[in-house]
Scaffold this active site. Structure first.
Site, PDB file in Angstrom:
ATOM      1  N   ASP A  35       0.836  -1.194   0.000  1.00  0.00           N
ATOM      2  CA  ASP A  35       0.000   0.000   0.000  1.00  0.00           C
ATOM      3  C   ASP A  35       0.878   1.254   0.000  1.00  0.00           C
ATOM      4  O   ASP A  35       1.687   1.450   0.915  1.00  0.00           O
ATOM      5  CB  ASP A  35      -0.882  -0.032   1.258  1.00  0.00           C
ATOM      6  CG  ASP A  35      -2.078   0.889   1.142  1.00  0.00           C
ATOM      7  OD1 ASP A  35      -2.177   1.583   0.118  1.00  0.00           O
ATOM      8  OD2 ASP A  35      -2.896   0.924   2.069  1.00  0.00           O
ATOM      9  N   ASP A  36       0.744   2.075  -1.028  1.00  0.00           N
ATOM     10  CA  ASP A  36       1.475   3.351  -1.097  1.00  0.00           C
ATOM     11  C   ASP A  36       2.999   3.206  -1.192  1.00  0.00           C
ATOM     12  O   ASP A  36       3.729   4.146  -0.890  1.00  0.00           O
ATOM     13  CB  ASP A  36       1.177   4.251   0.122  1.00  0.00           C
ATOM     14  CG  ASP A  36      -0.224   4.834   0.104  1.00  0.00           C
ATOM     15  OD1 ASP A  36      -0.990   4.515  -0.820  1.00  0.00           O
ATOM     16  OD2 ASP A  36      -0.543   5.609   1.029  1.00  0.00           O
ATOM     17  N   CYS A  75      -5.954   4.310  -3.742  1.00  0.00           N
ATOM     18  CA  CYS A  75      -6.273   2.912  -3.434  1.00  0.00           C
ATOM     19  C   CYS A  75      -7.538   2.378  -4.082  1.00  0.00           C
ATOM     20  O   CYS A  75      -7.494   1.413  -4.842  1.00  0.00           O
ATOM     21  CB  CYS A  75      -6.450   2.708  -1.938  1.00  0.00           C
ATOM     22  SG  CYS A  75      -5.311   3.597  -0.916  1.00  0.00           S
ATOM     23  N   LYS A 134      -5.843  -5.662   3.268  1.00  0.00           N
ATOM     24  CA  LYS A 134      -6.688  -4.496   2.999  1.00  0.00           C
ATOM     25  C   LYS A 134      -7.559  -4.679   1.759  1.00  0.00           C
ATOM     26  O   LYS A 134      -7.047  -4.917   0.673  1.00  0.00           O
ATOM     27  CB  LYS A 134      -5.785  -3.271   2.827  1.00  0.00           C
ATOM     28  CG  LYS A 134      -6.463  -2.097   2.160  1.00  0.00           C
ATOM     29  CD  LYS A 134      -5.616  -0.877   2.230  1.00  0.00           C
ATOM     30  CE  LYS A 134      -6.078   0.153   1.203  1.00  0.00           C
ATOM     31  NZ  LYS A 134      -5.407   1.446   1.377  1.00  0.00           N
ATOM     32  N   HIS A 136     -10.716  -2.429   0.930  1.00  0.00           N
ATOM     33  CA  HIS A 136     -11.001  -1.042   0.513  1.00  0.00           C
ATOM     34  C   HIS A 136     -11.881  -0.940  -0.718  1.00  0.00           C
ATOM     35  O   HIS A 136     -11.771   0.020  -1.503  1.00  0.00           O
ATOM     36  CB  HIS A 136      -9.710  -0.244   0.324  1.00  0.00           C
ATOM     37  CG  HIS A 136      -9.881   1.211   0.668  1.00  0.00           C
ATOM     38  ND1 HIS A 136      -8.878   2.139   0.564  1.00  0.00           N
ATOM     39  CD2 HIS A 136     -10.970   1.896   1.120  1.00  0.00           C
ATOM     40  CE1 HIS A 136      -9.327   3.329   0.923  1.00  0.00           C
ATOM     41  NE2 HIS A 136     -10.591   3.206   1.272  1.00  0.00           N
ATOM     42  N   HIS A 289       1.249   2.181   4.296  1.00  0.00           N
ATOM     43  CA  HIS A 289       0.329   3.323   4.456  1.00  0.00           C
ATOM     44  C   HIS A 289       0.451   3.832   5.894  1.00  0.00           C
ATOM     45  O   HIS A 289       0.691   3.050   6.799  1.00  0.00           O
ATOM     46  CB  HIS A 289      -1.086   2.801   4.194  1.00  0.00           C
ATOM     47  CG  HIS A 289      -2.123   3.850   3.934  1.00  0.00           C
ATOM     48  ND1 HIS A 289      -2.529   4.744   4.896  1.00  0.00           N
ATOM     49  CD2 HIS A 289      -2.854   4.132   2.825  1.00  0.00           C
ATOM     50  CE1 HIS A 289      -3.474   5.521   4.369  1.00  0.00           C
ATOM     51  NE2 HIS A 289      -3.686   5.182   3.119  1.00  0.00           N
ATOM     52  N   ASP A 342      -0.250  -0.395  -4.832  1.00  0.00           N
ATOM     53  CA  ASP A 342      -1.524   0.091  -5.388  1.00  0.00           C
ATOM     54  C   ASP A 342      -1.416   1.464  -6.040  1.00  0.00           C
ATOM     55  O   ASP A 342      -2.215   1.821  -6.894  1.00  0.00           O
ATOM     56  CB  ASP A 342      -2.646   0.064  -4.338  1.00  0.00           C
ATOM     57  CG  ASP A 342      -2.385   0.992  -3.167  1.00  0.00           C
ATOM     58  OD1 ASP A 342      -1.231   1.450  -2.992  1.00  0.00           O
ATOM     59  OD2 ASP A 342      -3.327   1.262  -2.406  1.00  0.00           O
ATOM     60  N   LYS A 368       1.341  10.007  -4.965  1.00  0.00           N
ATOM     61  CA  LYS A 368      -0.012   9.541  -4.662  1.00  0.00           C
ATOM     62  C   LYS A 368      -1.047  10.650  -4.817  1.00  0.00           C
ATOM     63  O   LYS A 368      -0.797  11.785  -4.411  1.00  0.00           O
ATOM     64  CB  LYS A 368      -0.037   9.020  -3.223  1.00  0.00           C
ATOM     65  CG  LYS A 368      -1.400   8.565  -2.758  1.00  0.00           C
ATOM     66  CD  LYS A 368      -1.376   8.050  -1.337  1.00  0.00           C
ATOM     67  CE  LYS A 368      -2.788   7.648  -0.903  1.00  0.00           C
ATOM     68  NZ  LYS A 368      -2.823   7.103   0.474  1.00  0.00           N
TER      69      LYS A 368
END
Ligand SMILES: *[C@@H]1O[C@H](CO)[C@@H](O)[C@H](O)[C@H]1NC(C)=O
Ligand SMILES: *[C@@H]1O[C@H](CO)[C@@H](O)[C@H](O)[C@H]1NC(C)=O
Ligand SMILES: *[C@@H]1O[C@H](CO)[C@@H](O)[C@H](O)[C@H]1NC(C)=O
Length: 574
Positions: A35-36, A75, A134, A136, A289, A342, A368
């Protein structure tokens, strides 16, 4: 098997016994999503001081996709595209305002159930399907029907968080909303005070009765109070960990979370192997994240790059635990592994005390949230499939998240769904070197529901056009907390900016758009954008205000009315 507790026996029966056994050998599919994580945060993508030996191992034993593009810089839309092989716009997963992801578990937005996911396709081919981490992509529609839940989108098993990690979930009072809108509290307070004075004046002038005055005050302050309460209690209402449909932890506790996710993934793979079924497993890490959390004993203070670096190294450790299990289970050679992030690193993110808590995007600019910036969408990606993919190889022509669905379909000897437009292409021939030709003529880069940029592959050249750029704060490549997709965050470019991103990845030297060659390229891309736009059928938006607001009856809550519980499943194993 030591871990074969009754719980897992039940899981095994539920998942595997009643389903038809397939005889043909089909590869297992392991998809790992960070994530990120930024392009510049990974050893094999050029970072020499961070230690990511496990991701590097995948690159050494497989292929580095050095031009892999996420279909959104955030995301929720990006993950929707990974699941379906389609642009998020085709599913209404693009927003026309500032909120571009799900922010409440009790909201009714999410991945529409009429979309076909990779898990649904895998099930058609006899796969056991699991999702850990995750999600989401939403939870319920208007009733408690779990319409967006992983188990309703093709997965047999789910352990993880329906929403996301947020900086609100840490131990420090740190609200994401204050990071984006630092003035929000003052503005609300000023609003309440001003309107109270106004009503008071009306009462004084005998326009309002005492009763009218009180009702007016309540009407103004109640919504403000509810708004403030929701964001102040974000952790309680949104930090939710579920096993299948059950809330097992609320609020989510970070202790052992990394290990628990790893254990869940490993248990799922063991079960599949024991029952001789191929599996599709998505390991969707909650790291890197914010809020950053690290397992104390092994990772706090371990990296050279503070808490954020520790986070990367712990995430990489989790990758190692999962791929080592493939070795232990003896299935490395029959497993296709795909690792990605992501979206790009969050360049504006800071922790308490102003330390940097977001990723680095290498030579790529922006990050991002900026759908048209390379730093927001170029993601560090590797794939491994021993015997098929040449070790230490590289694919440098553009590929996309959306290619996963058609690629898996081809590994299964099938076709991607033909009743709808699939934007991804089968990238297996490219990854295996069977056919080195680029697979995408054009890719379109959305920010919310706007197309901010596009890219065109012409042999070994890749042209990228920017119709909009972002108004970065001086000396930075970001805005306050995150750039929006319209308004004062963006700048329209007319004529558009054009770069050859194959030779100028940092987009430093715009090409002369008056030359006839570049005129031709601009008009080719412009026509492709038009054609793409007209192919996107209007669907209802998942980001209307009514879909994004929390609906009290959809609120997940364990031990009602306390809404508090701990998942002791793995802890009790020690
Ligand atoms: C390597 O990654 C860390 C963590 O994001 C970062 O602080 C550092 O600047 C990166 N180094 C390079 C050369 O990008
Ligand atoms: C969970 O954490 C405790 C203490 O932090 C540790 O002793 C234990 O080994 C961990 N359990 C697992 C399964 O990782
Ligand atoms: C796995 O594949 C590699 C590369 O094709 C091969 O060298 C190795 O012997 C295989 N291992 C097993 C256990 O089959």
């Amino acid at each position: 098997m030591k871990r074969m507790e009754p719980f897992y026996r039940i899981l095994a029966i539920a998942l595997f016994i009643h389903l038809p056994q397939t005889t043909a050998k089909r590869p297992n599919i392991l998809i790992i999503v960070a994530d990120d994580l930024g392009y510049g945060d990974v050893g094999c993508f050029g970072n020499s001081t961070i230690r990511t030996p496990n991701i590097d191992r995948l690159a050494r034993e497989g292929v580095r996709l050095s031009h892999h593009i996420a279909p959104a810089a955030l995301c929720t839309p990006s993950r929707a595209a990974l699941m379906t092989g389609r642009y998020p716009a085709r599913m209404g997963m693009v927003s026309n305002h500032v909120v571009r992801v799900n922010i409440f578990t009790s909201a009714s937005s999410g991945l529409p159930s009429n979309e076909i996911t990779i898990a649904e396709l895998a099930k058609d081919h006899g796969y056991a399907t699991g999702f850990v981490g995750k999600w989401h992509l939403g939870l319920h529609c208007l009733t408690r029907d779990f319409c967006h839940h992983p188990l309703k989108q093709g997965f047999d098993y789910f352990y993880g968080i329906p929403l996301t990690n947020l900086k609100d979930f840490g131990s420090e009072p740190n609200r994401a909303i204050d990071a984006k809108y630092p003035w929000v509290n003052q503005a609300l307070a000023a609003g309440v005070i001003t309107s109270s004075l106004f009503f008071f004046a009306l009462w004084y002038l005998q326009v309002l009765s005492v009763r009218g005055f009180v009702i007016a005050l309540i009407c103004v302050s109640l919504p403000v109070y509810i708004f403030d309460w929701l964001f102040t209690n974000n952790k309680l209402i949104n930090a939710i960990l579920m096993r299948n449909y059950e809330v097992v932890e609320q609020p989510m506790v970070f202790t052992n979370l990394t290990q628990r996710l790893v254990n869940e993934g490993n248990a799922f793979m063991e079960q599949s192997v024991a029952s001789e079924r191929p599996f599709l497993l998505v390991m969707s890490w909650i790291q890197v994240h914010t809020v950053l959390y690290n397992s104390k004993k092994d990772f706090v203070g371990r990296s050279q790059h503070g808490e954020y670096g520790d986070n990367i190294e712990e995430m990489d450790w989790s990758v190692g635990e999962i791929i080592n299990s493939l070795d232990h289970l003896g299935i490395t050679n029959e497993t296709f592994v795909y690792f990605t992030s992501d979206n790009g690193g969050h360049v504006e993110e800071t922790g308490p005390g102003g330390s940097r808590h977001g990723g680095h995007n290498g030579v790529f600019r922006g990050g991002k949230g900026q759908g048209g910036s390379e730093g927001g969408i170029r993601v560090p990606t590797v794939a491994r499939f021993p015997g098929r993919i040449t070790p230490s190889s590289e694919v440098s022509s553009p590929t996309s998240f959306m290619d996963i669905l058609p690629s898996l379909a081809s590994l299964w000897g099938g076709q991607a769904p033909s009743d709808r437009l699939i934007d991804g292409r089968n990238m297996i021939p490219l990854l295996t070197g069977m056919n080195p030709n680029p697979i995408h003529d054009y890719l379109f880069h959305y920010c919310g529901n706007h197309i901010h940029a596009a890219r065109y592959t012409d042999g070994s050249d890749v042209y990228k056009v920017h119709y909009f750029t972002y108004n970065w704060l001086p000396g930075s490549e970001g805005c306050a907390f995150m750039c929006d997709c319209s308004g004062s965050s963006v700048q329209s470019q007319n004529p558009p900016l054009l770069f050859n991103i194959a030779t100028d990845p940092g987009e430093r030297s715009p090409l002369d758009v008056t030359s006839s060659k570049h005129q031709r390229i601009l008009s080719l891309i412009g026509a492709a954008v038009q054609e793409h736009r007209s192919s996107v059928e209007p669907v209802s938006s998942q980001y209307s205000i009514s879909r994004l607001i929390p609906l009290p009856w959809l609120q997940p809550c364990c031990n009602f009315p306390k809404c508090m519980c701990r998942d002791t499943f793995w802890l009790s194993k020690e």
